[in-house]
Scaffold this active site. Structure first.
Site, PDB file in Angstrom:
ATOM      1  N   GLY A 286      32.147  31.913  42.686  1.00 14.61           N
ATOM      2  CA  GLY A 286      33.593  32.051  42.837  1.00 14.61           C
ATOM      3  C   GLY A 286      34.118  31.181  43.965  1.00 14.61           C
ATOM      4  O   GLY A 286      35.200  30.592  43.861  1.00 14.61           O
TER       5      GLY A 286
ATOM      6  N   SER B 179      42.405  37.383  50.963  1.00 12.88           N
ATOM      7  CA  SER B 179      41.224  36.769  50.348  1.00 12.88           C
ATOM      8  C   SER B 179      40.960  35.411  50.971  1.00 12.88           C
ATOM      9  O   SER B 179      41.832  34.544  51.001  1.00 12.88           O
ATOM     10  CB  SER B 179      41.451  36.611  48.846  1.00 12.88           C
ATOM     11  OG  SER B 179      40.660  35.558  48.340  1.00 12.88           O
TER      12      SER B 179
ATOM     13  N   ASP C  30      31.490  42.254  51.080  1.00 14.66           N
ATOM     14  CA  ASP C  30      30.267  42.101  50.281  1.00 14.66           C
ATOM     15  C   ASP C  30      29.195  43.136  50.633  1.00 14.66           C
ATOM     16  O   ASP C  30      28.178  43.229  49.949  1.00 14.66           O
ATOM     17  CB  ASP C  30      29.708  40.683  50.458  1.00 14.66           C
ATOM     18  CG  ASP C  30      30.651  39.637  49.874  1.00 14.66           C
ATOM     19  OD1 ASP C  30      31.421  39.964  48.949  1.00 14.66           O
ATOM     20  OD2 ASP C  30      30.631  38.484  50.352  1.00 14.66           O
TER      21      ASP C  30
HETATM   22  C1  S3P Z   1      33.992  34.354  50.261  1.00 24.10           C
HETATM   23  C2  S3P Z   1      35.028  35.242  50.329  1.00 24.10           C
HETATM   24  C3  S3P Z   1      34.968  36.635  49.859  1.00 24.10           C
HETATM   25  C4  S3P Z   1      33.553  37.077  49.503  1.00 24.10           C
HETATM   26  C5  S3P Z   1      32.764  36.017  48.833  1.00 24.10           C
HETATM   27  C6  S3P Z   1      32.708  34.739  49.659  1.00 24.10           C
HETATM   28  C7  S3P Z   1      34.181  33.005  50.815  1.00 24.10           C
HETATM   29  O1  S3P Z   1      35.819  36.759  48.768  1.00 24.10           O
HETATM   30  O2  S3P Z   1      33.563  38.238  48.724  1.00 24.10           O
HETATM   31  O3  S3P Z   1      31.427  36.458  48.597  1.00 24.10           O
HETATM   32  O4  S3P Z   1      33.181  32.306  51.089  1.00 24.10           O
HETATM   33  O5  S3P Z   1      35.335  32.620  51.011  1.00 24.10           O
HETATM   34  P1  S3P Z   1      37.405  36.992  48.980  1.00 24.10           P
HETATM   35  O6  S3P Z   1      37.732  36.792  50.421  1.00 24.10           O
HETATM   36  O7  S3P Z   1      38.107  36.002  48.122  1.00 24.10           O
HETATM   37  O8  S3P Z   1      37.620  38.406  48.569  1.00 24.10           O
END
Ligand code: S3P
Length: 432
Positions: A93, A166, A318
């Protein structure tokens, strides 16, 4: 691959868990925007971050490895190459969302897809605000799900309030903001991990942070960035699993070395301490502008249930599945609310935890945005479905260590996404 984890007598030793996943992603994505070469030491070599490495090579970025150190040759904001094929974002993601911001402001066409899990995850949260900056993004369900296509275009700065806090959304918009005309401001009610703004600032970006009641970052567009040197510390999200094991298994003691303790990331350790966990930060120091410590953890027989609320979630997002597993061993109830975000991670992590705990014979109440866990419950053992989610596989492996008959983990090889050496490290610290 299925893996059986059995009860152990105790664990002891020292571990340097793999490097931080979030900083490793950014050590390629952000430095590729520079006008100059960046040096990355201790880059995490795991499924997700190797996805980033491959994708950025396909976008024409030269990334070479010499004696374990990466050299990333920046392309100066808009010098990427049109990819010849659909970019495969695998399970990541972070790669997808940050890269959507970057591709929106280029001069070419690109298409992105991912694995079964990633293709179900919401992309509208970045695609919608990017569109209001002028981005041309299309795809499944009106451009909300992968596969997505991006026709690069000129962008203009926006002010965006993200009520969900986020880091991925914030980072995508800050990257697009760099490529846009004018200023881009992102506000969130509670600060999410701040590695993007810290790293971009170190590279010379024009960044302003405002912390009133809420948290805002403003970035100015079209600024040249410099190459930097980054030494990636150990990942607190990976260290958390072993800290949990040390706290739960009688007579155990562990030293987790070189761990990132940035306050936007160490919520799990703070909450575990609040529960009565015997946890100490030793040798606190700074590494690549990030706070780092060696974390000493000991068996903690008197854990107490706690409450996790909305404002606690971003700094431990997480680690909430793991904390809920620890809560089964604490005195009293643990109530987790305001964590609906867990439903759209690599798996629906509320359902994954609740269903698996129930299969192991543990009493737990599912809430739309969290769960209620009763404490002091015996873990008999059984089979756990990891839903191919690395953090679910690792969390239940830790519970296996205190189970009576052992826990079998389905698709345990999913740990490769963030921690390929997880089971080897576990073997190393077990004293039977
Ligand atoms: C992350 C942000 C988090 C986290 C993901 C890694 C990042 O998600 O859950 O494992 O590296 O920016 P969100 O902040 O979008 O919820």
């Amino acid at each position: 691959m299925e893996k059986k984890i059995s009860r152990v007598k105790r664990i002891k030793g020292e571990l340097r868990v793999p490097s931080d996943k979030s900083i490793s992603h950014r050590s390629i994505i952000l430095t590729s925007l520079a006008d100059g070469i960046s040096i990355v030491k201790n880059f995490l070599k795991a499924g997700d971050t190797l996805t980033t490495l491959n994708v950025y090579r396909k976008l024409g970025v030269s990334i070479i490895e010499e004696k374990g150190v990466l050299k990333v040759k920046g392309v100066n904001l808009k010098g990427y190459r049109e990819p010849e094929d659909v970019l495969d974002m695998g399970n990541s993601g972070t790669t997808t969302r940050l890269t959507l911001g970057l591709l929106s402001g280029q001069d070419f066409f690109s298409a992105l897809t991912g694995d079964d899990s990633l293709r179900q995850r919401p992309m509208g949260r970045v695609a919608d605000p990017l569109r209001s900056m002028g981005a041309k993004i299309d795809g499944r369900q009106n451009g909300k799900l992968l596969p997505l296509s991006v026709r690069g275009s000129s962008l203009r700065g926006i002010q965006f309030y993200n009520k969900k806090s986020s880091a991925q959304v914030k980072s995508a918009l800050l990257i697009a903001g760099l490529l846009a005309e004018g200023k881009t401001k992102v506000t969130e009610p509670y600060i999410s991990r701040d590695h993007t703004e810290k790293m971009l600032e170190a590279m010379g970006a024009d960044i302003q942070i405002d912390r009133d009641n809420e948290y805002s970052v403003t970035i100015s567009g079209s600024k040249k960035l410099e190459g930097i040197e980054i030494d990636v510390p150990a990942d607190p999200s990976s260290a958390a699993f072993f800290a949990a094991a040390a706290v739960l298994i009688p007579d155990s003691e562990l030293l987790l070395k070189d761990v990132l303790i940035n306050p936007t990331r160490d919520g799990f350790f703070r909450k575990l301490k609040e529960m009565g966990g015997n946890i100490q930060y030793l040798n606190i120091r700074e590494k690549a502008k990030e706070p780092v410590a060696d974390i000493h953890v000991k068996y903690s027989p008197e854990l107490k249930g706690i409450q996790i609320k909305k404002e606690d979630v971003p700094s431990m997002v997480d680690e909430i599945p793991l904390l809920s597993m620890i809560a089964t061993q604490a005195e009293g109830e643990t109530i987790i609310t305001g964590a609906e975000e867990l439903r759209v991670k690599e798996s629906d992590r509320i359902k994954a935890v609740v269903d698996n705990l129930r299969n192991l014979g543990i009493d737990v109440e599912e809430l739309p945005d969290g769960m209620i866990i009763k404490g002091k419950q015996k873990i008999k053992g059984g089979v756990v479905d990891s839903y191919k989610d690395h953090r679910i596989a690792m969390g239940f492996s830790i519970l296996g260590l205190i189970s009576e008959e052992g826990i079998k983990i389905k698709d345990a090889d999913s740990v490769f996404i963030s921690y390929p050496e997880f089971y080897e490290h576990l073997e190393k610290i077990i004293l039977n």
